[in-house]
Scaffold this motif. Structure first.
Motif, PDB file in Angstrom:
ATOM      1  N   TYR A  10       0.842  -1.189   0.000  1.00  0.00           N
ATOM      2  CA  TYR A  10       0.000   0.000   0.000  1.00  0.00           C
ATOM      3  C   TYR A  10       0.883   1.246   0.000  1.00  0.00           C
ATOM      4  CZ  TYR A  10      -3.303  -3.558   1.457  1.00  0.00           C
ATOM      5  OH  TYR A  10      -4.059  -4.697   1.520  1.00  0.00           O
ATOM      6  N   PRO A  11       1.605   1.489  -1.091  1.00  0.00           N
ATOM      7  CA  PRO A  11       2.599   2.571  -1.090  1.00  0.00           C
ATOM      8  C   PRO A  11       2.011   3.981  -1.076  1.00  0.00           C
ATOM      9  CG  PRO A  11       2.382   1.645  -3.276  1.00  0.00           C
ATOM     10  CD  PRO A  11       1.551   0.785  -2.359  1.00  0.00           C
ATOM     11  N   ASN A  12       0.748   4.133  -1.409  1.00  0.00           N
ATOM     12  CA  ASN A  12       0.171   5.472  -1.486  1.00  0.00           C
ATOM     13  C   ASN A  12      -0.756   5.782  -0.325  1.00  0.00           C
ATOM     14  OD1 ASN A  12       1.467   6.040  -3.950  1.00  0.00           O
ATOM     15  ND2 ASN A  12      -0.057   4.818  -5.009  1.00  0.00           N
ATOM     16  N   VAL A  13      -0.584   5.059   0.776  1.00  0.00           N
ATOM     17  CA  VAL A  13      -1.432   5.252   1.939  1.00  0.00           C
ATOM     18  C   VAL A  13      -0.566   5.557   3.162  1.00  0.00           C
ATOM     19  CG1 VAL A  13      -3.185   4.233   3.429  1.00  0.00           C
ATOM     20  CG2 VAL A  13      -3.137   3.639   0.997  1.00  0.00           C
ATOM     21  N   THR A  14      -0.853   6.663   3.811  1.00  0.00           N
ATOM     22  CA  THR A  14      -0.221   7.007   5.075  1.00  0.00           C
ATOM     23  C   THR A  14      -1.125   6.484   6.175  1.00  0.00           C
ATOM     24  OG1 THR A  14       0.869   8.970   4.187  1.00  0.00           O
ATOM     25  CG2 THR A  14       0.507   8.903   6.567  1.00  0.00           C
ATOM     26  N   ILE A  15      -0.649   5.543   6.954  1.00  0.00           N
ATOM     27  CA  ILE A  15      -1.469   4.874   7.960  1.00  0.00           C
ATOM     28  C   ILE A  15      -1.100   5.361   9.357  1.00  0.00           C
ATOM     29  CG2 ILE A  15      -2.057   2.641   8.979  1.00  0.00           C
ATOM     30  CD1 ILE A  15      -1.403   1.480   6.137  1.00  0.00           C
ATOM     31  N   VAL A  16      -2.120   5.725  10.123  1.00  0.00           N
ATOM     32  CA  VAL A  16      -1.941   6.171  11.503  1.00  0.00           C
ATOM     33  C   VAL A  16      -2.539   5.117  12.424  1.00  0.00           C
ATOM     34  CG1 VAL A  16      -2.567   7.912  13.204  1.00  0.00           C
ATOM     35  CG2 VAL A  16      -1.980   8.602  10.885  1.00  0.00           C
ATOM     36  N   ARG A  17      -1.698   4.582  13.316  1.00  0.00           N
ATOM     37  CA  ARG A  17      -2.145   3.569  14.271  1.00  0.00           C
ATOM     38  C   ARG A  17      -1.697   3.881  15.699  1.00  0.00           C
ATOM     39  NH1 ARG A  17      -1.731  -1.374  14.510  1.00  0.00           N
ATOM     40  NH2 ARG A  17      -3.932  -1.839  14.398  1.00  0.00           N
TER      41      ARG A  17
END
Length: 128
Positions: A10-17
């Motif tokens: 998922y290279p175009n997704v900035t994920i916040v966890r």
């Protein structure tokens, strides 16, 4: 994070966890408010635990994630991914509660946001 969040897949997704990731992203969003007040953020949520055949969103269900797209030139500041990514704020499992970190930004009426189905999303966000 779980393997499903593999950034190669998922290279175009900035994920916040995590709260630290949320803090970094919120810094970018707050900076944008000051330097680019005309920027529009496209927002949507996903929810669960609502049986829509029997109940509505008022007092029912909860938000599992928030997605935001702030334009092809916007950089959320995580993972050296640069501008143009989509933001995914996870609010499930060990990330449960991270959405609360975005409450002030989401409620800020001076930040321009366009929502997909805002009436529904607003009710479920109030359930948080």
């Amino acid at each position: 994070p779980p393997e499903v969040y593999n950034k190669e897949e998922y290279p175009n997704v900035t994920i916040v966890r995590t709260k630290e990731q949320a803090r970094i992203v919120l810094e970018a969003l707050k900076k944008s408010k000051l330097t680019e007040p005309e920027r529009i953020h496209a927002c949507d949520t996903e929810v669960m635990d609502i049986d829509l055949k029997n109940v509505g969103p008022v007092g029912n269900g909860y938000v599992t994630c928030l997605s935001v797209y702030s334009g092809p030139d916007f950089d959320y500041g995580l993972n050296d991914q640069g501008p143009g990514t989509m933001l995914w704020v996870d609010n499930l499992d060990d990330a449960c509660g991270i959405l609360e970190e975005f409450k002030e930004w989401l409620e800020d009426e001076t930040v321009m946001k366009i929502w997909h189905n805002y009436g529904f999303d607003r009710h479920v966000l109030w359930n948080e």
